[in-house]
Every structure is written in structure tokens, then in C-alpha cells.
Design an enzyme around this catalytic site. Structure first.
Site, PDB file in Angstrom:
ATOM      1  N   SER A  15       0.773  -1.023  -0.124  1.00 34.51           N
ATOM      2  CA  SER A  15      -0.114   0.036  -0.112  1.00 34.51           C
ATOM      3  C   SER A  15       0.815   1.414  -0.125  1.00 34.51           C
ATOM      4  CB  SER A  15      -0.934  -0.082   1.268  1.00 34.51           C
ATOM      5  OG  SER A  15      -1.438   1.197   1.355  1.00 34.51           O
ATOM      6  N   TYR A  23      -2.320  -0.819  10.424  1.00 30.19           N
ATOM      7  CA  TYR A  23      -2.393  -1.265   8.948  1.00 30.19           C
ATOM      8  C   TYR A  23      -1.164  -0.602   8.297  1.00 30.19           C
ATOM      9  CZ  TYR A  23      -3.971  -0.985   4.085  1.00 30.19           C
ATOM     10  OH  TYR A  23      -4.040  -1.256   2.584  1.00 30.19           O
TER      11      TYR A  23
END
Ligand code: NAD
Length: 267
Positions: free
Chosen positions: A152, A165
Site C-alpha cells: 500500500s 495497517y
């Protein structure tokens, strides 16, 4: 240019939705036999597998929780039992459990790390073992095998309210680069894809929210939210010999989100 992955076997984790679903479809369109892994939603995975088979391709939906060592081992065994080999792993499964750090439960921390980071380790390790066991297949690829980690932009962009995350994706970056350094000599290619904001369930709240994603667009110099195909096309290229010299790198697919757009007008 037409990319062919004929006679290659690809395993895509978390492929019952979003980026994994789109990548499985694109890999099958390029001629690969695909294993469509799912954890909780069998129906979309089974339906996609059936569609691919109806179109003359090869596909199998297989259930497994990527954070569970035994289930990952069973997933890879079933893949090889079904299609005879493994050439491409797309370690894609991921989830979010968002909270300010001060309020974050240990359970939410552990869940995200176990799926997003430990899951990637377990799948990469299983793939490396399989590549070594089956040996070179030069008629399908110059590489002994290819691993693509789904990371990401938050492997580099800090994200308040999402420390678990961001930590997991930062971990994926060094996991990927360490493995790449370790296995390059065996001709196993290891890379990551770092998407920005792509229109999938994981961020539906921001992409399809009340303001139609306008606030999000301020973070994207290229001026549009990404679509699943933007990532799926890159997966096919990274899995193919067209990218044979690409190793140990992260391909950002983010419309420029990682360019610090806040500095666009003099900071
Ligand atoms: P998604 O929620 O549609 O897909 C995630 C998939 O992972 C789901 O199919 C889910 O069932 C699966 N999964 C969750 N836990 C699992 C487990 N224990 N075992 C196996 N599978 C499991 O969202 P997405 O956007 O398609 O996300 C795919 C990947 O892309 C994730 O790793 C995510 O972090 C990453 N990503 C997405 C975006 C985006 O904008 N959509 C941006 C950056 C990174």
C-alpha cells in the site's frame, strides 16, 4: 502487446473481492490457471472460477485463512495437487481494523498484523518451498517463480488512526526486499505493488462517501480514483517475463498520491 501466461499457475489470496478478484480475472485472461483463494466469501470466488472454466480457462476456488499456518500449507498443497505446479503468487489478502492508537485493542492490532504481514510471510515461504521443489520450468518463464506482495502507499505514508495497517504494510516492504535479496540468485523474482486509493470495498466509505470522494481527490495529483483494472494490469505485467529484470522493487499505482501533493502549491 499481448501478454501470455499460458501454462503458468497463479495463486491469488483474498480473491473473492476487490483487487484479488480483478487480478485473478486478469491473470486467467492472460492464460494462467488460477487458484482463487477466499476466506469468508465462497460464492464470488466459486462463481468467478466457474466463469473462467466456462470460457475455456482453468480455475479453482480454495478456502484458506492466510494467517493460519496449517491452512496455508493445505492451500498450497491443494494448488499443486490440482494444477501440478505453482509459478506466480499474488499475496493480496488484507484488512483494516481502524482506531486511534490510544484506543486500539490488542486484538485489532494482532488481527491486522497476522493477516497483512504474517499471512504474507506464510504464503511467500510456502511459494519459495514449492518453487525449489518443482525446479525450473523454462518453457513457461525465465524465472523459477514470481512472488508479488500487495502492499500500500501506507508502506511509506504514515496514517493516523491506522497505525496497525501502516505498520503491517511497512513490514511488507522490508519483508519483500529481504526475501528478494535472499532468493534473487535462485532466479525467483519478488516485488510489491503499492496501490493508492482504488475503488474497492476496503475504502468504499471514502471513495463513495457523501462528497463523492472529492476530499480524497485532493490527495491524488492525477485527479481520479483508481480502478481495479489499474492494479490488475500491473499484476499481469509483473508476473510475466516482460518484467524479468524487475526484482526487489515496489511499483506504486497511486495516481501520484505518494508525491506529497500537499506541497503542490508551495507547501
Ligand atoms: P477487499 O476487502 O475487497 O479485499 C481483501 C481480501 O482479503 C478480501 O477478499 C478478504 O476476504 C481477504 N481476506 C481478509 N482476511 C483474510 C484471511 N485471513 N485469509 C484470506 N483472505 C483474507 O479490499 P482490496 O482493496 O481488494 O484489498 C486487497 C489488498 O490491497 C489488501 O492487502 C489491501 O491492504 C491492499 N490495498 C488496497 C487499496 C485500495 O485502495 N483498495 C489500497 C492499498 C492497498
Amino acid at each position: 502487446m499481448q501478454i501470455s501466461l499460458q501454462h503458468q499457475v497463479a495463486l491469488i489470496t483474498g480473491a473473492s473481492s476487490g483487487l484479488g478478484f480483478g487480478a485473478a480475472k486478469a491473470l486467467a485472461d492472460a492464460g494462467a490457471a488460477v487458484v482463487i483463494n477466499y476466506n469468508s466469501h465462497a460464492e464470488p470466488a466459486e462463481t468467478l472460477a466457474a466463469q473462467i472454466r466456462d470460457n475455456g480457462g482453468k480455475a479453482q476456488a480454495i478456502k484458506a485463512d492466510v494467517s493460519n499456518e496449517d491452512e496455508v500449507q493445505a492451500l498450497f498443497k491443494q494448488t499443486v495437487d490440482t494444477f501440478g505446479a505453482l509459478d506466480i503468487l499474488l499475496a493480496n489478502s488484507g484488512l483494516q481494523r481502524d482506531a486511534a492508537t490510544v484506543d486500539m485493542t490488542l486484538e485489532d492490532w494482532n488481527t491486522v498484523i497476522q493477516v497483512n504481514l504474517t499471512g504474507q510471510f506464510l504464503c511467500a515461504r510456502a511459494a519459495l518451498r514449492q518453487f525449489a521443489e518443482q525446479g525450473p520450468r523454462p518453457w513457461v518463464s525465465r524465472a523459477l517463480g514470481k512472488i508479488i506482495h500487495m502492499s500500500s502507499v501506507h508502506q511509506v505514508i504514515p496514517w493516523a488512526g491506522h497505525a496497525n495497517y501502516a505498520a503491517s504494510k511497512g513490514g511488507v516492504d522490508l519483508l519483500m526486499r529481504s526475501i528478494a535479496q535472499e532468493v534473487g540468485a535462485q532466479h525467483i523474482r519478488v516485488n510489491s505493488i503499492a496501490p493508492g486509493a482504488i475503488r474497492t470495498a476496503i475504502n468504499a466509505k471514502v471513495t463513495d462517501g457523501e462528497d463523492g470522494g472529492r476530499k480524497l481527490l485532493e490527495l491524488i495529483p492525477y485527479g481520479r480514483i483508481g480502478e481495479v483494472e489499474d492494479v490488475a494490469n500491473a499484476v499481469v505485467w509483473l508476473a510475466s517475463d516482460l518484467s524479468d529484470y524487475v526484482h526487489g522493487t515496489t511499483l506504486f499505482i497511486d495516481g501520484g498520491m505518494s508525491l506529497y501533493p500537499g506541497f503542490q502549491n508551495n507547501g
